[in-house]
Scaffold this motif. Structure first.
Motif, PDB file in Angstrom:
ATOM      1  N   ARG A 125     -25.137  24.154  31.873  1.00 39.07           N
ATOM      2  CA  ARG A 125     -23.799  24.346  32.422  1.00 39.07           C
ATOM      3  C   ARG A 125     -23.852  25.205  33.682  1.00 39.07           C
ATOM      4  NH1 ARG A 125     -18.590  24.003  30.884  1.00 39.07           N
ATOM      5  NH2 ARG A 125     -19.216  23.173  28.865  1.00 39.07           N
ATOM      6  N   ARG A 126     -24.619  26.289  33.634  1.00 42.89           N
ATOM      7  CA  ARG A 126     -24.722  27.151  34.818  1.00 42.89           C
ATOM      8  C   ARG A 126     -25.334  26.385  35.986  1.00 42.89           C
ATOM      9  NH1 ARG A 126     -26.783  31.185  31.124  1.00 42.89           N
ATOM     10  NH2 ARG A 126     -28.861  30.733  31.961  1.00 42.89           N
ATOM     11  N   PHE A 127     -26.322  25.536  35.703  1.00 53.51           N
ATOM     12  CA  PHE A 127     -26.953  24.740  36.752  1.00 53.51           C
ATOM     13  C   PHE A 127     -25.927  23.820  37.429  1.00 53.51           C
ATOM     14  CE2 PHE A 127     -28.902  20.432  37.337  1.00 53.51           C
ATOM     15  CZ  PHE A 127     -29.418  20.662  38.602  1.00 53.51           C
ATOM     16  N   ILE A 128     -25.131  23.129  36.634  1.00 52.62           N
ATOM     17  CA  ILE A 128     -24.143  22.210  37.199  1.00 52.62           C
ATOM     18  C   ILE A 128     -23.090  22.970  37.990  1.00 52.62           C
ATOM     19  CG2 ILE A 128     -22.391  20.482  36.652  1.00 52.62           C
ATOM     20  CD1 ILE A 128     -24.060  19.725  34.214  1.00 52.62           C
ATOM     21  N   GLU A 129     -22.665  24.123  37.475  1.00 58.10           N
ATOM     22  CA  GLU A 129     -21.698  24.931  38.214  1.00 58.10           C
ATOM     23  C   GLU A 129     -22.284  25.371  39.553  1.00 58.10           C
ATOM     24  OE1 GLU A 129     -20.000  28.190  36.124  1.00 58.10           O
ATOM     25  OE2 GLU A 129     -19.584  27.019  34.319  1.00 58.10           O
ATOM     26  N   ARG A 130     -23.529  25.800  39.558  1.00 60.47           N
ATOM     27  CA  ARG A 130     -24.140  26.299  40.794  1.00 60.47           C
ATOM     28  C   ARG A 130     -24.257  25.226  41.858  1.00 60.47           C
ATOM     29  NH1 ARG A 130     -29.445  29.911  39.997  1.00 60.47           N
ATOM     30  NH2 ARG A 130     -29.444  29.541  42.265  1.00 60.47           N
ATOM     31  N   ILE A 131     -24.689  24.028  41.460  1.00 62.01           N
ATOM     32  CA  ILE A 131     -24.872  22.999  42.484  1.00 62.01           C
ATOM     33  C   ILE A 131     -23.533  22.544  43.049  1.00 62.01           C
ATOM     34  CG2 ILE A 131     -27.080  22.232  41.535  1.00 62.01           C
ATOM     35  CD1 ILE A 131     -25.680  19.800  40.401  1.00 62.01           C
ATOM     36  N   HIS A 132     -22.452  22.638  42.257  1.00 65.86           N
ATOM     37  CA  HIS A 132     -21.145  22.244  42.782  1.00 65.86           C
ATOM     38  C   HIS A 132     -20.469  23.374  43.558  1.00 65.86           C
ATOM     39  CE1 HIS A 132     -21.662  18.828  40.036  1.00 65.86           C
ATOM     40  NE2 HIS A 132     -20.894  18.206  40.908  1.00 65.86           N
ATOM     41  N   ALA A 133     -21.114  24.512  43.632  1.00 65.83           N
ATOM     42  CA  ALA A 133     -20.628  25.600  44.477  1.00 65.83           C
ATOM     43  C   ALA A 133     -21.423  25.700  45.770  1.00 65.83           C
ATOM     44  CB  ALA A 133     -20.693  26.921  43.721  1.00 65.83           C
ATOM     45  N   LEU A 134     -22.430  24.835  45.942  1.00 67.92           N
ATOM     46  CA  LEU A 134     -23.241  24.873  47.155  1.00 67.92           C
ATOM     47  C   LEU A 134     -22.447  24.347  48.357  1.00 67.92           C
ATOM     48  CD1 LEU A 134     -26.627  23.513  45.753  1.00 67.92           C
ATOM     49  CD2 LEU A 134     -26.134  25.864  46.440  1.00 67.92           C
ATOM     50  N   PRO A 135     -22.746  24.825  49.563  1.00 70.62           N
ATOM     51  CA  PRO A 135     -22.051  24.343  50.764  1.00 70.62           C
ATOM     52  C   PRO A 135     -22.196  22.829  50.917  1.00 70.62           C
ATOM     53  CG  PRO A 135     -23.326  26.313  51.259  1.00 70.62           C
ATOM     54  CD  PRO A 135     -23.713  25.902  49.867  1.00 70.62           C
ATOM     55  N   ARG A 179     -22.985   6.620  54.107  1.00 74.60           N
ATOM     56  CA  ARG A 179     -24.175   6.918  54.911  1.00 74.60           C
ATOM     57  C   ARG A 179     -23.966   8.201  55.719  1.00 74.60           C
ATOM     58  NH1 ARG A 179     -26.964   2.266  58.411  1.00 74.60           N
ATOM     59  NH2 ARG A 179     -27.635   1.715  56.297  1.00 74.60           N
ATOM     60  N   GLU A 180     -22.708   8.448  56.125  1.00 71.99           N
ATOM     61  CA  GLU A 180     -22.427   9.640  56.917  1.00 71.99           C
ATOM     62  C   GLU A 180     -22.395  10.907  56.058  1.00 71.99           C
ATOM     63  OE1 GLU A 180     -20.504   6.036  58.701  1.00 71.99           O
ATOM     64  OE2 GLU A 180     -20.465   6.989  56.723  1.00 71.99           O
ATOM     65  N   PHE A 181     -21.984  10.767  54.808  1.00 68.28           N
ATOM     66  CA  PHE A 181     -21.788  11.926  53.943  1.00 68.28           C
ATOM     67  C   PHE A 181     -22.731  11.834  52.749  1.00 68.28           C
ATOM     68  CE2 PHE A 181     -17.580  10.959  55.851  1.00 68.28           C
ATOM     69  CZ  PHE A 181     -17.560  12.017  56.742  1.00 68.28           C
ATOM     70  N   GLN A 182     -23.852  12.512  52.863  1.00 68.71           N
ATOM     71  CA  GLN A 182     -24.859  12.560  51.811  1.00 68.71           C
ATOM     72  C   GLN A 182     -25.075  14.015  51.413  1.00 68.71           C
ATOM     73  OE1 GLN A 182     -26.470  10.076  50.269  1.00 68.71           O
ATOM     74  NE2 GLN A 182     -25.675   8.387  51.492  1.00 68.71           N
ATOM     75  N   PRO A 183     -25.442  14.280  50.155  1.00 73.69           N
ATOM     76  CA  PRO A 183     -25.698  15.670  49.759  1.00 73.69           C
ATOM     77  C   PRO A 183     -26.857  16.264  50.540  1.00 73.69           C
ATOM     78  CG  PRO A 183     -26.456  14.141  48.070  1.00 73.69           C
ATOM     79  CD  PRO A 183     -25.672  13.330  49.052  1.00 73.69           C
ATOM     80  N   ARG A 184     -26.762  17.550  50.826  1.00 77.12           N
ATOM     81  CA  ARG A 184     -27.826  18.235  51.557  1.00 77.12           C
ATOM     82  C   ARG A 184     -29.085  18.308  50.710  1.00 77.12           C
ATOM     83  NH1 ARG A 184     -25.159  23.743  53.678  1.00 77.12           N
ATOM     84  NH2 ARG A 184     -27.319  24.024  54.355  1.00 77.12           N
ATOM     85  N   SER A 185     -30.222  18.204  51.365  1.00 75.15           N
ATOM     86  CA  SER A 185     -31.511  18.258  50.657  1.00 75.15           C
ATOM     87  C   SER A 185     -32.333  19.421  51.183  1.00 75.15           C
ATOM     88  CB  SER A 185     -32.274  16.937  50.832  1.00 75.15           C
ATOM     89  OG  SER A 185     -32.442  16.647  52.212  1.00 75.15           O
ATOM     90  N   ASP A 186     -31.792  20.653  50.986  1.00 71.91           N
ATOM     91  CA  ASP A 186     -32.483  21.841  51.486  1.00 71.91           C
ATOM     92  C   ASP A 186     -33.219  22.599  50.389  1.00 71.91           C
ATOM     93  OD1 ASP A 186     -30.351  22.778  50.082  1.00 71.91           O
ATOM     94  OD2 ASP A 186     -29.410  23.860  51.737  1.00 71.91           O
ATOM     95  N   GLY A 187     -33.299  21.988  49.205  1.00 78.03           N
ATOM     96  CA  GLY A 187     -34.020  22.608  48.101  1.00 78.03           C
ATOM     97  C   GLY A 187     -33.178  23.521  47.237  1.00 78.03           C
ATOM     98  N   ALA A 188     -31.897  23.722  47.582  1.00 75.81           N
ATOM     99  CA  ALA A 188     -31.058  24.642  46.813  1.00 75.81           C
ATOM    100  C   ALA A 188     -30.816  24.130  45.388  1.00 75.81           C
ATOM    101  CB  ALA A 188     -29.722  24.859  47.527  1.00 75.81           C
ATOM    102  N   GLU A 189     -30.629  22.803  45.237  1.00 77.99           N
ATOM    103  CA  GLU A 189     -30.404  22.259  43.897  1.00 77.99           C
ATOM    104  C   GLU A 189     -31.652  22.418  43.037  1.00 77.99           C
ATOM    105  OE1 GLU A 189     -28.743  18.411  43.547  1.00 77.99           O
ATOM    106  OE2 GLU A 189     -27.181  18.745  45.057  1.00 77.99           O
ATOM    107  N   GLU A 190     -32.817  22.185  43.634  1.00 76.54           N
ATOM    108  CA  GLU A 190     -34.062  22.334  42.882  1.00 76.54           C
ATOM    109  C   GLU A 190     -34.269  23.779  42.448  1.00 76.54           C
ATOM    110  OE1 GLU A 190     -33.671  20.698  45.652  1.00 76.54           O
ATOM    111  OE2 GLU A 190     -34.129  18.638  45.079  1.00 76.54           O
TER     112      GLU A 190
END
Length: 218
Positions: A55-65, A90-101
């Motif tokens: 639950r904390r993981f899902i909350e955190r990723i949905h609070a990311l910029p 194609r214009e709006f994709q989730p960021r892949s900066d490693g924050a979710e990982e």
């Protein structure tokens, strides 16, 4: 059904529609979105995400910029989310900066995070990448007490309108082949199956069911 019954059903649907609204998701919705996604999809991955760390993981990723871009929520009269659905283009994709990982490793632990990654790689097809004229709809979930009252339909229609505003010609989504209730809804809204997608374990008797890629002309 009699005409009077149909009228009563329409009146009931209109009354239910007045009891909820659709709006863009905001950061403070993250806990409620986590609850909705766990209610709708928490059985996946052997229920591992239903643990406290999940639950904390899902909350955190949905609070990311930028993570809430394209995500809509249906809210009741107290502004509490009762349903959620998202759209990617194609214009709006989730960021892949490693924050979710990082969030996954920190909240679930290294062993569980690696196991989830491996399981996803084996049981799920690669993430669908929408083409230039496509909008991809995902994470459609409505809390149990509000199902059957038009919430999912209204969320999807709002995403269809948004896709049209971006000049998209098609809306696509995926659903497990054994999710008959969702299939019935999507077919009623004009979606047709164009492809069956699967992970490696889908070929085995205990593997995950294939995903049906469905498309609707906007």
């Amino acid at each position: 059904m009699l005409a009077t019954d149909r009228s009563t059903a329409r009146d009931g649907a209109a009354e239910a529609a007045r009891r909820f609204n659709i709006r863009p998701a905001v950061r403070s919705d993250a806990p409620a979105i986590a609850s909705l996604l766990l209610e709708g999809f928490g059985h996946e991955y052997g229920g591992l995400l239903r643990r406290r760390g999940g639950r904390r993981f899902i909350e955190r990723i949905h609070a990311l910029p930028g993570r809430l871009q394209g995500l809509l929520v249906a809210v009741d009269e107290t502004n509490t989310p009762i349903g959620v659905a998202g759209m990617r283009t194609r214009e709006f994709q989730p960021r892949s900066d490693g924050a979710e990982e990082r969030a996954m490793f920190e909240e679930l632990g290294v062993g569980t995070a690696l196991w989830l990654d491996l399981r996803a790689a084996l049981t799920e097809p690669p993430a669908y990448r929408p083409r230039g004229d496509e909008a991809y709809i995902y994470s459609v979930s409505v809390t149990a007490t509000w199902r059957g009252q038009g919430v999912a339909t209204t969320l999807l229609e709002a995403l269809h309108d948004r896709a049209r505003s971006y000049n998209k010609r098609f809306a696509l989504l995926e659903v497990a082949a054994n999710n008959h209730g969702a299939l019935k809804l999507y077919e009623r809204l004009g979606y047709t199956t164009i492809k069956r997608r699967h992970g490696l374990l889908a070929w085995l008797p205990l593997g995950a069911p294939p995903l049906l890629l469905m498309r609707k002309h906007l």
